[in-house]
Design a protein around this motif. Structure first.
Motif, PDB file in Angstrom:
ATOM      1  N   THR A 183      57.979  -8.634 -15.681  1.00  0.00           N
ATOM      2  CA  THR A 183      59.322  -8.987 -15.226  1.00  0.00           C
ATOM      3  C   THR A 183      59.251  -9.814 -13.950  1.00  0.00           C
ATOM      4  N   LEU A 230      58.486 -13.385 -14.709  1.00  0.00           N
ATOM      5  CA  LEU A 230      59.669 -14.124 -15.154  1.00  0.00           C
ATOM      6  C   LEU A 230      60.579 -14.478 -13.979  1.00  0.00           C
ATOM      7  N   THR A 265      70.592 -15.091 -16.127  1.00  0.00           N
ATOM      8  CA  THR A 265      69.156 -14.798 -16.091  1.00  0.00           C
ATOM      9  C   THR A 265      68.824 -13.810 -14.977  1.00  0.00           C
ATOM     10  N   THR A 314      59.827 -21.081 -20.609  1.00  0.00           N
ATOM     11  CA  THR A 314      60.062 -19.760 -20.017  1.00  0.00           C
ATOM     12  C   THR A 314      60.866 -18.879 -20.964  1.00  0.00           C
ATOM     13  N   SER A 374      59.682 -15.334 -22.379  1.00  0.00           N
ATOM     14  CA  SER A 374      60.449 -14.097 -22.176  1.00  0.00           C
ATOM     15  C   SER A 374      60.472 -13.247 -23.435  1.00  0.00           C
TER      16      SER A 374
END
Length: 391
Positions: free
Chosen positions: A210, A213, A312, A373, A377
């Motif tokens: 996480t 990201l 996001t 990305t 994810s």
């Protein structure tokens, strides 16, 4: 005070002031340079003097808040932030002004991670994303308005008046924090250590992925946002006031998107909201690249970037609040550090990309990176967070 109804407004106001202050030097840098009789390159050190301690102290204040109490640390920090922001107005040379800006960055660093940790303490999981989205929306509206606010004050007063005005503005959340101090929740964990929570968080795959990201989000979304003002200036030759006004589209959509994100997540799931956010941000960059010469479509692209960001970021932040209960301050500090650090890296990489390929090409490159990305994810984010709450 009804904690759940008023906490977001109170913390959001503090976040608004801090995020606005984060960008305030940019539009007044030429005025500072001229007044202090230094060249613009030396004056630019004032931005670094703020950003470096702002980034470093993100990871220090979280464990301090876990150990000594979140409301205690954030209240002290806002008092100190108010004082040193006012002192910036009296900076008589580059050195003294840089010291005051560094102190401002140190105390400003506490607000975002501790606020997010407090929200994690107060709001149950099913309400948390909406609360985080609203808080982040209000805070980033301050960033979106910072150029307008700073440019307007400097136009009617001078650059010193900008810092004096921000000090007065920051009195409002500071006084409200003091007035509601007793009713604010505050958990203390005296046995909490500075580095131990970070080692555990980074050693656990679900939290580590996480944070990766969040880092990528900071690189590509903040990296894109950092150069929108330059793109507007280059394309339309507007002054800072009009540039800031156009860029408020980002801040306005973070507020609107923040209100929607929690409800949307409850209906379609957090993973879908994350997908929508990254897709929206990617499309925003592509709109700016292909259609940015049209002012209406440019504003649409900026607004979409704000919406993509808040979808996001609120999703990833909500996920991060599940990582630790006793060390939630540390967990959120690490998120803030990755996000702000990513933003700094993305801005630095963007500078090299612009030098090599040109300003416009930055947006198509970062737009494509956000698509990558998005696919990443799907690989990294799987299911709910489990097994980390003992941190």
């Amino acid at each position: 005070m009804d904690v759940k109804k008023n906490l977001i407004a109170l913390l959001g106001l503090a976040g608004f002031i801090v995020m606005a202050d984060n960008w305030v030097v940019s539009p007044i840098l030429p005025a500072i340079s001229q007044n202090l009789n230094i060249d613009i390159a030396k004056a630019g050190l004032l931005i670094s003097a703020y950003m470096i301690p702002f980034g470093i102290f993100q990871v220090i204040f979280g464990p301090l808040a876990d150990r000594y109490g979140k409301k205690q640390i954030i209240t002290f920090s806002m008092i100190a932030f108010t004082v040193v922001t006012g002192l910036c107005a009296f900076g008589s040379a580059l050195t003294s002004l840089a010291v005051f800006r560094a102190l401002t960055g140190i105390f400003a660093a506490s607000v975002m991670p501790i606020s997010l940790a407090l929200i994690g303490d107060v709001f149950p999981l099913q309400e948390r994303q909406g609360a985080i989205g609203s808080f982040m929306g209000i805070s980033f509206l301050g960033q979106g308005l910072s150029m307008v606010i700073g440019g307007t004050i400097a136009f009617f007063l001078n650059w010193r008046g900008v810092f004096a005005a921000y000090s007065v503005f920051s009195l409002i959340p500071t006084i409200l924090l003091l007035a509601n101090y007793k009713s604010l929740p505050s958990e203390k964990h005296p046995d909490s250590k500075i580095l131990a929570p970070y080692k555990k968080l980074l050693a656990t795959s679900k939290s580590l992925l996480t944070y990766i990201l969040v880092l990528l989000e900071g690189i590509f979304i903040v990296g894109s946002f950092s150069y929108i003002g330059s793109f507007i200036a280059q394309t339309y030759h507007y002054n800072f006031f009009y540039i800031g006004l156009i860029m408020t589209g980002f801040g306005i959509m973070t507020v609107i998107g923040g209100r929607l994100s929690g409800k949307l997540s409850a209906k379609v799931g957090a993973r879908t909201v994350l997908t929508l956010g990254l897709l929206c941000a990617s499309l925003a960059d592509m709109i700016i690249y292909y259609l940015g010469a049209n002012l209406i479509l440019l504003i649409l692209g900026i607004a979409m970037l704000g919406l993509g960001f808040i979808f996001t970021h609120s999703t990833l932040l909500t996920r991060a609040t599940e990582f630790a209960q006793k060390a939630r301050g540390a967990a959120m500090s690490l998120v803030a550090f990755c996000f702000m650090g990513g933003g700094g890296v993305g801005t630095a990489i963007g500078s090299r990309l612009i030098a090599t390929y040109g300003l416009l090409q930055l947006f198509i490159i970062y737009g494509a990176a956000l698509v990558a990305t998005l696919f990443l994810s799907y690989i990294l984010i799987r299911g709910r967070v489990v097994g980390i709450n003992e941190v």
